[in-house]
Design a protein around this motif. Structure first.
Motif, PDB file in Angstrom:
ATOM      1  N   GLY A  64      60.382  78.591  23.598  1.00 34.86           N
ATOM      2  CA  GLY A  64      59.896  80.356  22.771  1.00 34.86           C
ATOM      3  C   GLY A  64      59.067  80.499  22.224  1.00 34.86           C
ATOM      4  O   GLY A  64      58.736  82.054  22.342  1.00 34.86           O
ATOM      5  N   VAL A  65      58.423  78.948  21.276  1.00 33.36           N
ATOM      6  CA  VAL A  65      57.360  79.994  20.962  1.00 33.36           C
ATOM      7  C   VAL A  65      56.113  80.448  22.169  1.00 33.36           C
ATOM      8  O   VAL A  65      54.890  80.927  21.674  1.00 33.36           O
ATOM      9  N   ARG A  66      56.316  78.764  23.080  1.00 29.93           N
ATOM     10  CA  ARG A  66      54.767  78.821  24.736  1.00 29.93           C
ATOM     11  C   ARG A  66      54.629  80.190  24.394  1.00 29.93           C
ATOM     12  O   ARG A  66      54.137  81.340  25.382  1.00 29.93           O
ATOM     13  N   ILE A  67      56.698  81.425  24.995  1.00 33.65           N
ATOM     14  CA  ILE A  67      56.508  82.268  25.517  1.00 33.65           C
ATOM     15  C   ILE A  67      55.796  83.623  24.947  1.00 33.65           C
ATOM     16  O   ILE A  67      55.185  84.650  25.457  1.00 33.65           O
ATOM     17  N   ARG A  68      56.119  83.682  23.370  1.00 34.68           N
ATOM     18  CA  ARG A  68      55.366  84.158  22.643  1.00 34.68           C
ATOM     19  C   ARG A  68      53.536  84.114  22.922  1.00 34.68           C
ATOM     20  O   ARG A  68      53.513  85.311  22.915  1.00 34.68           O
ATOM     21  N   LEU A  69      53.418  83.187  22.514  1.00 35.34           N
ATOM     22  CA  LEU A  69      52.192  82.776  22.424  1.00 35.34           C
ATOM     23  C   LEU A  69      51.109  83.166  23.451  1.00 35.34           C
ATOM     24  O   LEU A  69      50.146  84.191  23.863  1.00 35.34           O
ATOM     25  N   ALA A  70      52.365  82.810  25.356  1.00 35.53           N
ATOM     26  CA  ALA A  70      51.957  84.240  26.163  1.00 35.53           C
ATOM     27  C   ALA A  70      52.012  85.228  26.073  1.00 35.53           C
ATOM     28  O   ALA A  70      51.086  86.018  27.127  1.00 35.53           O
ATOM     29  N   LEU A  71      52.680  85.719  26.091  1.00 40.05           N
ATOM     30  CA  LEU A  71      52.498  87.456  25.927  1.00 40.05           C
ATOM     31  C   LEU A  71      51.258  87.858  24.871  1.00 40.05           C
ATOM     32  O   LEU A  71      51.274  88.875  25.607  1.00 40.05           O
ATOM     33  N   TYR A  75      49.320  90.841  25.796  1.00 45.53           N
ATOM     34  CA  TYR A  75      48.801  91.994  25.417  1.00 45.53           C
ATOM     35  C   TYR A  75      47.047  91.562  24.994  1.00 45.53           C
ATOM     36  O   TYR A  75      46.337  92.627  25.600  1.00 45.53           O
ATOM     37  N   LEU A  76      46.684  90.340  24.577  1.00 51.97           N
ATOM     38  CA  LEU A  76      45.137  90.537  23.837  1.00 51.97           C
ATOM     39  C   LEU A  76      44.384  90.588  25.034  1.00 51.97           C
ATOM     40  O   LEU A  76      43.188  91.344  25.130  1.00 51.97           O
ATOM     41  N   ALA A  77      45.114  90.336  26.556  1.00 48.66           N
ATOM     42  CA  ALA A  77      44.209  90.246  28.033  1.00 48.66           C
ATOM     43  C   ALA A  77      44.082  91.983  28.199  1.00 48.66           C
ATOM     44  O   ALA A  77      42.589  92.553  29.437  1.00 48.66           O
ATOM     45  N   LEU A  78      45.131  92.894  28.054  1.00 49.99           N
ATOM     46  CA  LEU A  78      44.640  93.802  28.583  1.00 49.99           C
ATOM     47  C   LEU A  78      44.179  95.406  28.096  1.00 49.99           C
ATOM     48  O   LEU A  78      43.439  94.652  26.970  1.00 49.99           O
ATOM     49  N   PRO A  79      44.036  95.917  28.382  1.00 47.85           N
ATOM     50  CA  PRO A  79      42.975  97.361  28.438  1.00 47.85           C
ATOM     51  C   PRO A  79      43.482  98.153  27.528  1.00 47.85           C
ATOM     52  O   PRO A  79      42.934  98.796  26.751  1.00 47.85           O
ATOM     53  N   ILE A  80      44.544  97.837  27.902  1.00 50.00           N
ATOM     54  CA  ILE A  80      45.333  99.181  27.002  1.00 50.00           C
ATOM     55  C   ILE A  80      46.090  98.304  25.598  1.00 50.00           C
ATOM     56  O   ILE A  80      46.841  97.980  25.777  1.00 50.00           O
TER      57      ILE A  80
END
Length: 139
Positions: A64-71, A75-80
């Protein structure tokens, strides 16, 4: 409402998305760092990004921690952004606020020791990170 299933579905989904967006913006306003902490958060951003990448790749952490961090990385990579950049203060701060909230969650679940073990920056930077995320440092 309109008599057409598809129009009703579209209106319902749009309303739900707008409500979720408003709730997220409200949460950002409530948990945003005060005063100099926002400047510290922006200064720490490169080290924090490396920290998040390292934590997300650590197979010993709970899934769950790794999934949160991947999300978070996605999010940080998205331009929106959640809050557009033209909105004063929150426009540029939403990334720092979201990173802070996710790191607080990670520390609660994985422990401060895991975060400290993966921290790529200086001790002063880690102290600033603990102030920003309101987590208690190791003795």
């Amino acid at each position: 409402m309109t008599g057409s299933f598809w129009w009703d579905l579209l209106i319902g989904v749009t309303a739900a998305l707008l409500l979720a967006w408003a709730a997220l913006v409200g949460a950002l306003v409530i948990i945003r760092p005060r005063g100099g902490l926002l400047r510290e958060a922006l200064r720490l951003l490169p080290d924090v990004l490396r920290l998040v990448r390292r934590l997300a790749a650590d197979k010993t952490l709970p899934r769950g921690v790794r999934i949160r961090l991947a999300l978070l990385l996605a999010y940080l990579a998205l331009p929106i952004d959640l809050v557009p950049d033209f909105v004063p203060v929150l426009g540029y701060a939403d990334d720092a606020i979201i990173v802070s909230a996710v790191l607080r969650s990670v520390v609660r679940r994985a422990g401060l020791e895991a975060v400290r073990a993966h921290w790529p920056g200086t001790d002063d930077g880690f102290a600033a990170l603990t102030r920003l995320t309101r987590i208690r440092p190791l003795p």
